[in-house]
Design an enzyme around this catalytic site. Structure first.
Site, PDB file in Angstrom:
ATOM      1  N   LYS A  52     -40.522  37.210   0.633  1.00  0.00           N
ATOM      2  CA  LYS A  52     -41.152  36.372  -0.357  1.00  0.00           C
ATOM      3  C   LYS A  52     -42.728  36.617   0.187  1.00  0.00           C
ATOM      4  CE  LYS A  52     -37.353  33.456  -1.775  1.00  0.00           C
ATOM      5  NZ  LYS A  52     -36.682  32.143  -1.870  1.00  0.00           N
ATOM      6  N   GLN A  96     -36.363  26.791   1.370  1.00  0.00           N
ATOM      7  CA  GLN A  96     -35.372  27.727   1.327  1.00  0.00           C
ATOM      8  C   GLN A  96     -34.148  27.030   1.472  1.00  0.00           C
ATOM      9  OE1 GLN A  96     -36.008  31.153   0.282  1.00  0.00           O
ATOM     10  NE2 GLN A  96     -33.751  31.527   0.567  1.00  0.00           N
ATOM     11  N   ASP A 119     -39.453  26.988  -7.777  1.00  0.00           N
ATOM     12  CA  ASP A 119     -37.943  27.544  -7.724  1.00  0.00           C
ATOM     13  C   ASP A 119     -37.490  26.762  -8.987  1.00  0.00           C
ATOM     14  OD1 ASP A 119     -36.906  29.088  -5.677  1.00  0.00           O
ATOM     15  OD2 ASP A 119     -36.862  27.295  -4.250  1.00  0.00           O
TER      16      ASP A 119
HETATM   17  N1  GUN Z   1     -31.500  30.281  -1.274  1.00  0.00           N
HETATM   18  C1  GUN Z   1     -30.669  31.319  -2.021  1.00  0.00           C
HETATM   19  N2  GUN Z   1     -31.738  31.565  -3.236  1.00  0.00           N
HETATM   20  C2  GUN Z   1     -32.689  30.674  -3.109  1.00  0.00           C
HETATM   21  C3  GUN Z   1     -33.717  30.654  -4.037  1.00  0.00           C
HETATM   22  O1  GUN Z   1     -34.162  31.177  -5.091  1.00  0.00           O
HETATM   23  N3  GUN Z   1     -34.584  29.482  -3.607  1.00  0.00           N
HETATM   24  C4  GUN Z   1     -34.332  28.771  -2.659  1.00  0.00           C
HETATM   25  N4  GUN Z   1     -35.286  27.898  -2.172  1.00  0.00           N
HETATM   26  N5  GUN Z   1     -33.409  29.070  -1.720  1.00  0.00           N
HETATM   27  C5  GUN Z   1     -32.650  29.895  -2.096  1.00  0.00           C
END
Ligand code: GUN
Length: 291
Positions: A52, A96, A119
């Site tokens: 990211k 996350q 998200d």
């Molecule tokens: N863990 C796995 N996929 C995601 C996501 O799209 N966002 C977040 N915050 N955590 C994750």
């Protein structure tokens, strides 16, 4: 059969975002700023967050990574979330997942200001999505809609079967595929308990497989000409790989692909689109597009 190339599509979208950000910056505007909170040292989460941050660089965004040890208390984490809510320099942020067991993920998600929830996990965004209001749509379903749109795959009036009912993929995907402004399809959701799963799949024009079982969708479960979107990303041990594993989709690709009009591969299909959709949501946050 045409392969849906998520890797190439994601690269194109990132280049489009970068071009827009450079034009904003050239006019004296502010670059979008995404912050990420990472708790602990889970291998998968480390990789996702690293990717990211790299995507932010590729798009010309600012990024901030806040790392905490896994013994951080829920209260301390909620304080960090509140700091980001109040930080005007941050347009959007993510926490996350998964979080350590002593922390309630739902409590943390609900503490995020929905206007910065890129998200799209906050109940306000989920609720607004469900009734078709402007909002952040979570990355995986948004990425699938974008692939269908960019490949000009007709969805209106088609029969779409979704395998899986998770909060992150199955449920939002069903909501979006049924809505007039997105899929405009006739939607059926099947899951591990569905008695007529095979019969439903055999009637489907579009199948979105997000059930989390490697090679679950077999050739005798689809009709010729079907569009198959594979959301599966199970890590299967593989001693021949440097990483020690390979990614396995929910579709028996080798046998299903010849029957399809379109199909996404794993890897290189839905996966690369997700981070790119997070970037699009962050750009929307910086532009105050929804809120
Ligand atoms: N863990 C796995 N996929 C995601 C996501 O799209 N966002 C977040 N915050 N955590 C994750």
């Amino acid at each position: 059969m045409q392969l849906i190339d998520g890797k190439q599509t994601a690269a194109t979208i990132k280049a489009e975002i970068k071009a827009e950000v450079e034009s904003i910056a050239a006019r004296g505007g502010k670059r979008p700023h995404l912050a990420a909170i990472l708790v602990g040292h889970d291998g998968g989460s480390e990789t996702y967050v690293h990717n990211k941050v790299l995507a932010c660089e590729a798009c010309g965004f600012h990024s901030t990574l806040l790392r905490f040890e896994s013994d951080i208390t829920e209260q301390q984490l909620l304080v960090e979330v509140e700091k980001l809510n109040r930080d005007d320099s941050v347009d959007g942020f993510i926490v996350q997942l998964p979080l350590p067991k002593h922390i309630s993920e739902q409590k943390v998600i609900e503490a995020i200001d929905y206007r910065k929830d890129v998200d799209g996990f906050h109940p306000i965004n989920v609720g607004r999505m469900a009734i078709g209001l402007p909002c952040y749509i979570s990355a995986t379903p948004k990425g699938i809609l974008e692939l269908l749109r960019r490949y000009n795959i007709p969805t209106s009036g088609k029969k779409c079967v979704i395998l899986g009912r998770s909060n992150i993929v199955g449920k939002p995907m069903a909501q979006l595929m049924m809505q007039k402004q997105y899929g405009d399809s006739t939607v059926t959701v099947c899951h591990s308990r569905s008695k007529t799963l095979k019969e439903e799949c055999l009637q489907a024009d579009i199948i979105i497989a997000a059930i989390g079982q490697p090679a679950f969708l077999k050739a005798d479960m689809v009709k010729p000409g079907v569009v198959v979107i594979d959301v599966g990303t199970t890590r299967v041990p593989d001693a021949t790989r440097k990483s020690g594993f390979r990614l396995c989709g929910d579709v028996d690709f080798e046998n299903v692909a010849p029957l399809c009009s379109y199909i996404t591969p794993v890897p290189g299909g839905v996966g690369p689109m997700t981070i790119c959709m997070l970037m699009l949501n962050t750009l929307a946050a910086a532009k105050h597009l929804y809120y």
